[in-house]
Design a protein around this motif. Structure first.
Motif, short mmCIF file in Angstrom:
data_model
loop_
_atom_site.label_atom_id
_atom_site.label_comp_id
_atom_site.label_asym_id
_atom_site.label_seq_id
_atom_site.Cartn_x
_atom_site.Cartn_y
_atom_site.Cartn_z
N ILE A 198 36.79 38.33 37.33
CA ILE A 198 35.88 37.32 36.80
C ILE A 198 35.14 36.61 37.94
CG2 ILE A 198 35.74 35.11 35.55
CD1 ILE A 198 38.32 36.09 34.03
N GLY A 199 35.91 36.16 38.93
CA GLY A 199 35.36 35.29 39.96
C GLY A 199 34.44 35.95 40.96
N VAL A 200 34.75 37.17 41.39
CA VAL A 200 33.93 37.82 42.43
C VAL A 200 32.51 38.10 41.94
CG1 VAL A 200 33.68 39.88 43.87
CG2 VAL A 200 35.88 38.71 43.75
N ALA A 222 35.71 32.47 42.69
CA ALA A 222 34.26 32.42 42.49
C ALA A 222 33.59 31.56 43.55
CB ALA A 222 33.95 31.89 41.09
N PHE A 238 30.92 36.77 39.39
CA PHE A 238 30.27 35.50 39.02
C PHE A 238 29.84 34.73 40.26
CE2 PHE A 238 30.31 31.00 37.83
CZ PHE A 238 29.40 31.03 36.78
N GLY A 239 30.74 34.63 41.24
CA GLY A 239 30.39 33.92 42.47
C GLY A 239 29.24 34.59 43.21
N ALA A 286 40.50 31.83 39.06
CA ALA A 286 39.14 32.37 38.96
C ALA A 286 38.09 31.45 39.61
CB ALA A 286 38.79 32.68 37.51
N PRO A 287 38.12 30.12 39.37
CA PRO A 287 37.12 29.27 40.03
C PRO A 287 37.25 29.26 41.55
CG PRO A 287 38.18 28.10 38.22
CD PRO A 287 38.94 29.36 38.43
N THR A 336 33.73 33.32 46.92
CA THR A 336 32.81 34.47 46.90
C THR A 336 31.37 34.00 47.05
OG1 THR A 336 34.30 35.72 45.47
CG2 THR A 336 32.00 36.44 45.53
N ARG A 337 31.02 32.93 46.34
CA ARG A 337 29.64 32.41 46.43
C ARG A 337 29.29 32.05 47.87
NH1 ARG A 337 27.15 28.25 47.66
NH2 ARG A 337 29.07 27.06 47.90
N LEU A 384 31.83 24.59 40.04
CA LEU A 384 32.74 25.58 40.64
C LEU A 384 33.60 24.94 41.72
CD1 LEU A 384 30.95 29.00 41.23
CD2 LEU A 384 32.95 28.53 39.82
#
Length: 198
Positions: free
Chosen positions: A39-41, A112, A43-44, A108-109, A115-116, A62
């Protein structure tokens, strides 16, 4: 016999109950990390590379969710999965699946947000090359995730292993104070209602 000696003996003897607990803990944690990454990768990375209205607000949310208290997540999952909750008919309360969901919501956050930041840094470095090769948005996301995979793994491991004890104790005290305040307010309202009814 001291408890720590008994625990050591159980561990060395390969106690089936102890091994089952360890196996379950590893399964839950690893599953949550996998689902959190799935989910996180993406999305980020999407937040890092795609400009859209409200993007700054998403980044702030986030970053705020990185500090989401586990007790809050646990309560939310409990309310969702309890018999009177919207997902109560699924019968998942107090199950390994519920624990995986709760841990995924927590991790997940974090993934994310990390990753962002990583993908944004890589994008500023490789923007011209990717533009010259006419790589589309999905290709950019995939390329930068792949290029930053080791940095992402390192960053996630570092962030999740950090331990700031004074900060943790301070946050615990704030959470305890909030819980006490909410319970005190609920108790006061109940007492006031009883007096009014009586």
């Amino acid at each position: 016999m001291p408890d720590d000696v008994s625990a050591l003996q159980l561990l060395l003897a390969g106690d089936p109950a102890l091994l089952a607990i360890v196996r379950l803990s590893l399964t839950v944690s690893l599953s949550a990390v996998v689902f959190g990454a799935l989910i996180g990768v993406p999305f980020g990375a999407a937040v890092a590379l795609i400009r859209f209205p409200g993007r700054e607000a998403v980044i702030v949310i986030l970053n705020a969710l990185m500090g989401l208290p586990p007790v809050v997540v646990g309560l939310a999952i409990y309310l969702l999965l309890s018999r009177s909750g919207p997902l109560g008919s699924w019968g998942l309360l107090f199950s390994p699946q519920a624990m995986i969901v709760a841990q995924t919501v927590l991790i997940a956050p974090i993934i994310a947000a990390l990753t962002r930041q990583t993908v944004e840094d890589l994008w500023s470095e490789y923007r011209e090359e990717l533009a010259a090769m006419d790589v589309g948005p999905l290709g950019r996301i995939a390329t930068l995730i792949w290029d930053g995979r080791f940095s992402l793994v390192t960053a996630i491991a570092l962030e999740t292993s950090k331990g700031d004890l004074p900060l943790a104790i301070g946050l615990d005290l704030v959470l305890i104070a909030l819980v006490v305040a909410v319970n005190a307010a609920a108790w006061s309202l109940r007492r006031a209602g009883e007096r009014f009814a009586g």
